[in-house]
Design a protein around this motif. Structure first.
Motif, mmCIF file in Angstrom:
data_model
loop_
_atom_site.group_PDB
_atom_site.id
_atom_site.type_symbol
_atom_site.label_atom_id
_atom_site.label_comp_id
_atom_site.label_asym_id
_atom_site.label_seq_id
_atom_site.Cartn_x
_atom_site.Cartn_y
_atom_site.Cartn_z
ATOM 1 N N THR A 1 0.862 -1.175 0.000
ATOM 2 C CA THR A 1 0.000 0.000 0.000
ATOM 3 C C THR A 1 0.902 1.229 0.000
ATOM 4 O O THR A 1 1.780 1.358 0.837
ATOM 5 N N ALA A 2 0.698 2.108 -0.971
ATOM 6 C CA ALA A 2 1.508 3.324 -1.043
ATOM 7 C C ALA A 2 0.710 4.499 -0.503
ATOM 8 O O ALA A 2 -0.493 4.601 -0.740
ATOM 9 N N LEU A 3 1.371 5.348 0.261
ATOM 10 C CA LEU A 3 0.746 6.576 0.745
ATOM 11 C C LEU A 3 1.430 7.744 0.046
ATOM 12 O O LEU A 3 2.648 7.884 0.121
ATOM 13 N N ILE A 4 0.631 8.538 -0.672
ATOM 14 C CA ILE A 4 1.210 9.670 -1.398
ATOM 15 C C ILE A 4 0.528 10.964 -0.963
ATOM 16 O O ILE A 4 -0.552 10.932 -0.355
ATOM 17 N N GLY A 5 1.160 12.067 -1.305
ATOM 18 C CA GLY A 5 0.590 13.373 -0.971
ATOM 19 C C GLY A 5 1.708 14.371 -0.778
ATOM 20 O O GLY A 5 2.860 13.987 -0.582
ATOM 21 N N PRO A 6 1.369 15.670 -0.830
ATOM 22 C CA PRO A 6 2.422 16.685 -0.685
ATOM 23 C C PRO A 6 3.023 16.699 0.719
ATOM 24 O O PRO A 6 2.438 16.127 1.648
ATOM 25 N N SER A 7 4.161 17.338 0.875
ATOM 26 C CA SER A 7 4.813 17.414 2.184
ATOM 27 C C SER A 7 3.849 17.988 3.214
ATOM 28 O O SER A 7 3.112 18.931 2.918
ATOM 29 N N GLY A 8 3.859 17.392 4.392
ATOM 30 C CA GLY A 8 3.014 17.907 5.464
ATOM 31 C C GLY A 8 1.566 17.469 5.375
ATOM 32 O O GLY A 8 0.719 17.957 6.101
ATOM 33 N N CYS A 9 1.274 16.503 4.495
ATOM 34 C CA CYS A 9 -0.126 16.091 4.331
ATOM 35 C C CYS A 9 -0.554 15.073 5.382
ATOM 36 O O CYS A 9 -1.730 14.788 5.523
ATOM 37 N N GLY A 10 0.416 14.504 6.097
ATOM 38 C CA GLY A 10 0.070 13.563 7.158
ATOM 39 C C GLY A 10 0.358 12.112 6.833
ATOM 40 O O GLY A 10 0.104 11.224 7.646
ATOM 41 N N LYS A 11 0.917 11.848 5.661
ATOM 42 C CA LYS A 11 1.126 10.442 5.281
ATOM 43 C C LYS A 11 2.152 9.750 6.190
ATOM 44 O O LYS A 11 1.943 8.612 6.609
ATOM 45 N N SER A 12 3.237 10.452 6.547
ATOM 46 C CA SER A 12 4.225 9.847 7.446
ATOM 47 C C SER A 12 3.673 9.725 8.859
ATOM 48 O O SER A 12 3.920 8.732 9.545
ATOM 49 N N THR A 13 2.904 10.722 9.254
ATOM 50 C CA THR A 13 2.270 10.657 10.580
ATOM 51 C C THR A 13 1.374 9.419 10.663
ATOM 52 O O THR A 13 1.395 8.690 11.655
ATOM 53 N N PHE A 14 0.629 9.177 9.592
ATOM 54 C CA PHE A 14 -0.247 8.004 9.588
ATOM 55 C C PHE A 14 0.575 6.718 9.646
ATOM 56 O O PHE A 14 0.265 5.802 10.404
ATOM 57 N N LEU A 15 1.656 6.694 8.853
ATOM 58 C CA LEU A 15 2.515 5.503 8.843
ATOM 59 C C LEU A 15 3.039 5.226 10.253
ATOM 60 O O LEU A 15 3.046 4.078 10.707
ATOM 61 N N ARG A 16 3.442 6.295 10.928
ATOM 62 C CA ARG A 16 4.020 6.145 12.267
ATOM 63 C C ARG A 16 2.976 5.722 13.301
ATOM 64 O O ARG A 16 3.346 5.211 14.367
ATOM 65 N N CYS A 17 1.701 5.934 12.979
ATOM 66 C CA CYS A 17 0.642 5.453 13.885
ATOM 67 C C CYS A 17 0.603 3.929 13.895
ATOM 68 O O CYS A 17 0.155 3.307 14.859
ATOM 69 N N LEU A 18 1.044 3.327 12.786
ATOM 70 C CA LEU A 18 0.832 1.888 12.623
ATOM 71 C C LEU A 18 1.760 1.027 13.482
ATOM 72 O O LEU A 18 1.511 -0.157 13.645
ATOM 73 N N ASP B 1 -6.535 -4.082 18.651
ATOM 74 C CA ASP B 1 -6.355 -2.632 18.672
ATOM 75 C C ASP B 1 -5.020 -2.284 19.341
ATOM 76 O O ASP B 1 -4.861 -2.422 20.545
ATOM 77 N N ILE B 2 -4.089 -1.810 18.531
ATOM 78 C CA ILE B 2 -2.734 -1.581 19.051
ATOM 79 C C ILE B 2 -2.650 -0.364 19.961
ATOM 80 O O ILE B 2 -1.657 -0.167 20.657
ATOM 81 N N ASN B 3 -3.699 0.468 19.966
ATOM 82 C CA ASN B 3 -3.641 1.661 20.818
ATOM 83 C C ASN B 3 -4.057 1.377 22.266
ATOM 84 O O ASN B 3 -4.060 2.285 23.093
ATOM 85 N N GLN B 4 -4.381 0.130 22.562
ATOM 86 C CA GLN B 4 -4.716 -0.220 23.947
ATOM 87 C C GLN B 4 -3.514 0.028 24.848
ATOM 88 O O GLN B 4 -2.370 -0.173 24.436
ATOM 89 N N LYS B 5 -3.816 0.423 26.090
ATOM 90 C CA LYS B 5 -2.728 0.707 27.045
ATOM 91 C C LYS B 5 -1.850 -0.517 27.283
ATOM 92 O O LYS B 5 -0.643 -0.417 27.508
ATOM 93 N N SER B 6 -2.497 -1.695 27.246
ATOM 94 C CA SER B 6 -1.764 -2.925 27.591
ATOM 95 C C SER B 6 -0.814 -3.403 26.483
ATOM 96 O O SER B 6 -0.073 -4.360 26.687
ATOM 97 N N THR B 7 -0.845 -2.742 25.351
ATOM 98 C CA THR B 7 0.005 -3.204 24.239
ATOM 99 C C THR B 7 1.485 -3.111 24.613
ATOM 100 O O THR B 7 1.943 -2.082 25.110
ATOM 101 N N ASP B 8 2.203 -4.199 24.361
ATOM 102 C CA ASP B 8 3.657 -4.202 24.556
ATOM 103 C C ASP B 8 4.277 -3.630 23.285
ATOM 104 O O ASP B 8 4.313 -4.292 22.244
ATOM 105 N N VAL B 9 4.734 -2.396 23.377
ATOM 106 C CA VAL B 9 5.171 -1.679 22.179
ATOM 107 C C VAL B 9 6.398 -2.333 21.551
ATOM 108 O O VAL B 9 6.553 -2.330 20.328
ATOM 109 N N VAL B 10 7.246 -2.900 22.381
ATOM 110 C CA VAL B 10 8.447 -3.559 21.841
ATOM 111 C C VAL B 10 8.047 -4.779 21.003
ATOM 112 O O VAL B 10 8.528 -4.985 19.889
ATOM 113 N N ARG B 11 7.092 -5.563 21.537
ATOM 114 C CA ARG B 11 6.589 -6.725 20.774
ATOM 115 C C ARG B 11 5.884 -6.252 19.497
ATOM 116 O O ARG B 11 6.002 -6.894 18.452
#
Lengths: 251, 235
Positions: free
Chosen positions: A32-49, A71-81
């Motif tokens: 899946t490719a994310l495109i858009g001009p600089s500052g459009c949020g595509k990298s921010t979205f990628l970093r959410c994943l 749901d990876i945003n749960q508090k209990s998520t082990d971020v390293v895993r």
């Protein structure tokens, strides 16, 4: 089948909202490719994943991001895993200031993936082979990773990312610092890797998005304007804004 | 859908140039078709000669457009609407080049016909010629205005062209049957009629391209067909 499902994702940097209600499904074993001009949020979205935004103090992520229905945003998520499952490759190759071997063995070692030296050797070899780098470096595994060319360093970083057998690989402009030949090698690699991994790639190169991906999402001012098959997006997009962007009529 | 101009002006100019060339090429084809029929019906070899000579201009436009399309693809990598503009220009120019060839062929045959033809024949040919000329003009308007609606109208009207062509064919066959001395001219007229019909077909091809250019999808369904063509003089 969808590997990742993002629902109503909003991201704020302090008071400033960077992403608005992003809904996006990312199919398994596709690019899946994310495109858009600089500052459009595509990298921010990628970093959410893989919750890379956690490291930015003022950053707040809302909404649901499900990977394998979890749901990876749960508090209990082990971020390293989580980051073991969802690897990342950055714009600028960033090998560790260690040997080639150690660059690859580090991840599997800290995640306890190898029981013996032989097993670890095998993981290093397999990872370098998958990253199409083995033949070029097999005789100098004890040399520093930083001694490689830019393209080789980026493949080393990809080898490092796949050494822990991630299910998803996130790539943030992985070829922007590379020459056309090194870029072609990475693109060929992406084609190979998608057989086993789900790949999400942020790129400023429209032609690269067209070449490597099966699905493309176009972001603008923090909104996902359009997402669809790459074929459709580049031949006949539904949204005028998408067409203006990909044909160079923006701004 | 009117597009915003490209950020890179020279790209915008290149695409504009492509459209302009195609429009001028189309204009030349309109003239060639009109004159070829005029020359035939008035037995005017001077006009016929001019049509034959002018075909080089049309051919040159095709080469020019082909070159521009290759340049655009190689150097600009057009996408979406720009890609469709580029690809359809190539296809339309190829159809127009054939229109020019067919008109030229009508004129070559005109030069081999030295007597005035019977009025009923010239009227028949003029009638089908006029409708094809109108179709060609409309399809070029559709291209200039990027109008799929006009293109669809043209496409649907091809049926009428087919019907008139068949009527014209019947007239020519009657003429052929009426005397051995008519065989030579009659044979030329069969080809002339067929050429006009073929021009009509190229016009509908262009209409289909315009529809694709604007909508990004293809005109669906079979092209409307008129009455069955005559085979061996029998319906």
């Amino acid at each position: 089948m969808n590997k990742i499902e993002a629902k109503k994702v909003n991201v704020f940097y302090g008071d400033k909202q960077a992403l608005f209600d992003i809904n996006m499904d990312i199919p398994e074993r596709q690019v899946t490719a994310l495109i858009g001009p600089s500052g459009c949020g595509k990298s921010t979205f990628l970093r959410c994943l893989n919750r890379m935004n956690d490291v930015i103090e003022i950053c707040k992520v809302e909404g649901e991001i499900k990977i394998n229905d979890y749901d990876i945003n749960q508090k209990s998520t082990d971020v390293v895993r989580l980051r073991e499952k969802i690897g990342m490759v950055f714009q600028k190759p960033n090998p560790f200031p260690k040997t080639l071997y150690e660059n690859i063995s580090y991840g599997p070692e800290i995640h306890g993936m190898a029981q013996s030296k032989d097993e670890l050797d095998q993981i290093v070899e397999d990872s370098l082979k998958k990253a199409a780098l083995w033949n070029e470096v097999k005789d100098r595994l004890n040399e520093p990773g930083t001694g490689l060319s830019g393209g080789q360093q980026q493949r080393l970083c990809i080898a490092r990312a796949i050494s822990v057998k991630p299910e998803v690989i996130l790539m943030d402009e992985p070829c922007s610092a590379l020459d056309p030949i090194a870029t072609a090698q990475i693109e060929e690699l992406i084609d190979e890797l998608k057989k086993e991994h789900t790949i999400v790639i942020v790129t400023h190169s429209m032609s690269q998005a067209a070449r490597v991906s099966q699905q493309t999402g176009f972001f603008h001012l923090g909104k996902l304007i359009e997402v669809g098959s790459t074929d459709k997006i580049f031949k006949n997009p539904n949204q005028q804004q998408t067409q203006d962007y990909i044909t160079g009529r923006f701004g | 859908m009117t597009e915003k101009p490209h950020t890179v002006k020279s790209y915008e100019e290149q695409l504009q140039q492509l459209t302009n060339n195609l429009v001028v090429m189309g204009g030349n084809c309109e003239t060639a078709l009109g004159n070829s029929i005029k020359a035939l019906c008035n037995n005017d070899n001077t006009i016929a000669e001019a049509v034959i000579d002018n075909d080089t201009v049309i051919d040159n436009f095709e080469s020019q457009i082909e070159q521009e399309v290759v340049d655009l693809i190689a150097l600009r990598q057009p996408m979406a609407i720009d890609l469709r503009e580029t690809v359809t220009a190539l296809k339309i120019s190829s159809d127009l080049e054939r229109v020019g060839d067919l008109a030229k062929n009508i004129s070559k045959r005109t030069k081999l016909i030295n007597n005035n033809l019977p009025d009923n024949l010239t009227q028949s040919i003029e009638r089908v010629g006029a409708i094809v000329q109108k179709q060609l003009k409309l399809v070029l308007d559709a291209y200039t205005n990027r109008s799929p609606e006009i293109a669809v109208d043209v496409w649907e009207k091809d049926e009428e062209v087919d019907n008139l062509t068949n009527l014209c064919m019947e007239e020519v066959i009657k003429y052929l049957k009426s005397g051995k001395e008519n065989v030579e001219y009659g044979s030329h007229l069969l080809f002339v009629t067929k050429n006009i019909e073929r021009i009509g077909d190229h016009v509908t091809n262009i209409a289909e391209q315009i529809y694709f250019l604007v909508n990004g999808s293809y005109l669906e369904g079979d092209r409307p067909k008129g009455s069955q063509p005559i085979v061996n003089g029998e319906k």
